[in-house]
Design a protein around this motif. Structure first.
Motif, mmCIF file in Angstrom:
data_model
loop_
_atom_site.group_PDB
_atom_site.id
_atom_site.type_symbol
_atom_site.label_atom_id
_atom_site.label_comp_id
_atom_site.label_asym_id
_atom_site.label_seq_id
_atom_site.Cartn_x
_atom_site.Cartn_y
_atom_site.Cartn_z
ATOM 1 N N ILE A 38 0.855 -0.863 -0.197
ATOM 2 C CA ILE A 38 -0.141 -0.216 0.165
ATOM 3 C C ILE A 38 0.986 1.169 0.213
ATOM 4 C CG2 ILE A 38 -1.428 -1.022 1.561
ATOM 5 C CD1 ILE A 38 -1.073 0.141 3.855
ATOM 6 N N ARG A 39 2.220 1.202 0.325
ATOM 7 C CA ARG A 39 3.360 2.631 0.063
ATOM 8 C C ARG A 39 4.500 2.008 -0.557
ATOM 9 N NH1 ARG A 39 2.370 4.353 6.049
ATOM 10 N NH2 ARG A 39 0.231 5.536 5.791
ATOM 11 N N HIS A 40 5.535 2.792 -1.015
ATOM 12 C CA HIS A 40 6.828 3.239 -0.860
ATOM 13 C C HIS A 40 7.037 1.946 -2.468
ATOM 14 C CE1 HIS A 40 6.816 4.097 2.748
ATOM 15 N NE2 HIS A 40 5.952 3.280 3.623
ATOM 16 N N LEU A 41 6.204 1.464 -2.939
ATOM 17 C CA LEU A 41 6.384 0.861 -4.562
ATOM 18 C C LEU A 41 7.633 1.318 -5.331
ATOM 19 C CD1 LEU A 41 2.342 -0.542 -5.114
ATOM 20 C CD2 LEU A 41 4.703 -2.460 -4.595
ATOM 21 N N PRO A 42 7.675 2.462 -5.555
ATOM 22 C CA PRO A 42 9.163 3.077 -6.149
ATOM 23 C C PRO A 42 9.555 2.757 -5.317
ATOM 24 C CG PRO A 42 6.859 4.929 -6.111
ATOM 25 C CD PRO A 42 6.568 3.845 -5.706
ATOM 26 N N GLN A 43 10.119 3.185 -4.561
ATOM 27 C CA GLN A 43 10.815 2.839 -4.112
ATOM 28 C C GLN A 43 11.956 1.112 -4.058
ATOM 29 O OE1 GLN A 43 10.805 3.450 0.570
ATOM 30 N NE2 GLN A 43 13.044 1.872 0.540
ATOM 31 N N TYR A 44 10.631 0.453 -3.546
ATOM 32 C CA TYR A 44 11.114 -1.328 -4.113
ATOM 33 C C TYR A 44 11.557 -1.630 -5.712
ATOM 34 C CZ TYR A 44 7.773 -1.756 -0.168
ATOM 35 O OH TYR A 44 7.421 -1.596 1.154
ATOM 36 N N ALA A 45 10.918 -0.616 -6.149
ATOM 37 C CA ALA A 45 11.308 -1.188 -7.835
ATOM 38 C C ALA A 45 12.895 -0.675 -8.069
ATOM 39 C CB ALA A 45 10.279 -0.206 -8.930
ATOM 40 N N ALA A 46 12.830 0.799 -7.439
ATOM 41 C CA ALA A 46 13.619 1.474 -7.856
ATOM 42 C C ALA A 46 15.114 0.449 -6.795
ATOM 43 C CB ALA A 46 14.348 2.772 -7.306
ATOM 44 N N ARG A 47 15.342 -0.275 -5.753
ATOM 45 C CA ARG A 47 16.087 -1.202 -5.892
ATOM 46 C C ARG A 47 16.307 -2.158 -6.400
ATOM 47 N NH1 ARG A 47 19.791 0.858 -0.614
ATOM 48 N NH2 ARG A 47 20.611 -1.214 -0.745
ATOM 49 N N LEU A 48 15.453 -2.876 -6.969
ATOM 50 C CA LEU A 48 15.022 -3.925 -7.519
ATOM 51 C C LEU A 48 15.531 -3.924 -9.386
ATOM 52 C CD1 LEU A 48 11.474 -5.575 -5.855
ATOM 53 C CD2 LEU A 48 14.085 -6.995 -5.940
ATOM 54 N N ARG A 49 15.539 -3.181 -9.885
ATOM 55 C CA ARG A 49 16.279 -2.071 -11.108
ATOM 56 C C ARG A 49 16.931 -2.345 -11.240
ATOM 57 N NH1 ARG A 49 10.852 0.670 -11.733
ATOM 58 N NH2 ARG A 49 9.250 -0.723 -12.863
ATOM 59 N N ALA A 50 17.695 -1.794 -9.683
ATOM 60 C CA ALA A 50 19.515 -1.617 -9.891
ATOM 61 C C ALA A 50 19.871 -3.184 -9.601
ATOM 62 C CB ALA A 50 19.801 -0.801 -8.464
ATOM 63 N N ALA A 51 19.127 -3.826 -9.074
ATOM 64 C CA ALA A 51 19.914 -4.970 -8.700
ATOM 65 C C ALA A 51 19.375 -6.010 -10.282
ATOM 66 C CB ALA A 51 18.816 -5.958 -7.920
ATOM 67 N N GLY A 52 19.220 -5.452 -10.922
ATOM 68 C CA GLY A 52 18.872 -6.180 -12.203
ATOM 69 C C GLY A 52 17.456 -6.983 -12.742
ATOM 70 N N PHE A 53 17.111 -6.823 -11.808
ATOM 71 C CA PHE A 53 14.879 -7.350 -11.883
ATOM 72 C C PHE A 53 14.326 -6.709 -13.431
ATOM 73 C CE2 PHE A 53 15.989 -9.098 -8.176
ATOM 74 C CZ PHE A 53 15.257 -10.060 -7.673
ATOM 75 N N GLU A 54 13.499 -7.296 -14.188
ATOM 76 C CA GLU A 54 13.247 -6.827 -14.860
ATOM 77 C C GLU A 54 11.635 -7.012 -14.347
ATOM 78 O OE1 GLU A 54 12.696 -9.565 -18.140
ATOM 79 O OE2 GLU A 54 14.735 -9.088 -18.570
ATOM 80 N N LEU A 55 11.034 -5.799 -14.180
ATOM 81 C CA LEU A 55 10.180 -4.810 -12.956
ATOM 82 C C LEU A 55 8.728 -4.564 -13.758
ATOM 83 C CD1 LEU A 55 11.574 -4.360 -10.149
ATOM 84 C CD2 LEU A 55 10.665 -6.354 -10.017
ATOM 85 N N ALA A 56 7.488 -4.674 -13.393
ATOM 86 C CA ALA A 56 6.186 -3.872 -14.290
ATOM 87 C C ALA A 56 5.865 -3.837 -12.405
ATOM 88 C CB ALA A 56 5.325 -4.787 -15.246
#
Length: 245
Positions: free
Chosen positions: A197-215
């Motif tokens: 319910i919160r902070h999803l852009p923060q999670y996404a930025a961290r995961l993308r920095a680790a190379g994850f493909e995300l939507a």
């Protein structure tokens, strides 16, 4: 309570506070028709209705809505049927039990620190009871563990799922550590689903920095809660995959 909410009442203090605010507004509204108040306060029926609707929405979601939504969420992943699945902040097993039905040849482990202010009746025994009720007890286990220090080896699980859990870590550094732990335990090519319910852009930025493909997916439900919370909530779902190397 357990029979009415087998997967728990979400955020009981929030539901209580919404209901109390609604009652207080209705009381002021009723008193405005008497001479007991030194001043007349108009329009209290509107916040009363808003608070009451918020409490009702959370009750409905805890009883019906989240059971429907869990299937919609898990449909977003691709299942072979033999995965090792980790449910982060599993609560009473909402996602863990549903995932276990999708992996007849696999295993699901739920981890939590069982905070009762986040979910009524929170505990490992509730997960076991729900798993038995849905016929998947042999494929569901639990561990008491902090998501910031997962007791699992590197690249040891095929899929990680989490629902409305990571935001309960109140500082950004702690949430980042939890995301890093999720990335660590996932195998290359492993799948990820985080609904929060919160902070999803923060999670996404961290995961993308680790190379994850995300939507990052948002829907009408998220818009509803964003409006009713005056922007404090921003629900959505992250779906992704860890790179193969």
């Amino acid at each position: 309570m357990q029979a009415l909410f087998p997967y728990g009442l979400d955020a009981p203090p929030v539901v209580r506070n919404l209901a109390l605010c609604s009652l207080a507004c209705w009381l002021v509204f009723a008193l405005s028709f008497t001479h007991w108040l030194p001043i007349i306060i108009n329009g209290m029926q509107w916040p009363a209705l808003s608070f009451g609707f918020g409490a009702f929405a959370m009750l409905w979601s805890s009883r019906y809505g989240k059971l429907r939504r869990r299937e919609q969420l898990l449909d977003r992943l691709h299942w072979r049927g033999d995965e090792q699945v980790l449910d982060i902040g599993c609560g009473r097993g909402l996602l863990a039990v549903a995932a276990a039905r999708r992996v007849p040849g696999g295993q699901v482990t739920g981890v939590d620190i069982w905070q009762h202010e986040d979910l009524s009746g929170n505990g490992a025994e509730a997960v076991a009871a729900n798993a038995a009720r849905e016929g998947v007890a042999q494929r569901v286990s639990t561990r008491t563990a902090d998501m910031r220090e997962l007791p699992f080896g590197d690249a040891s699980v095929d899929a990680v799922v989490s629902s409305a859990a990571i935001h309960n870590i109140y500082n950004a550094e702690g949430r980042a550590r939890a995301i890093d732990e999720i990335a660590r335990v996932l195998r290359p090519g492993g799948q990820l689903l985080i609904d929060d319910i919160r902070h999803l852009p923060q999670y996404a930025a961290r995961l993308r920095a680790a190379g994850f493909e995300l939507a990052l997916q948002r829907d009408a439900r998220g818009l509803f809660w964003r409006l009713i919370s005056i922007g404090r909530l921003a629900p959505g779902t992250l779906v992704g995959r860890k790179p193969l190397r």
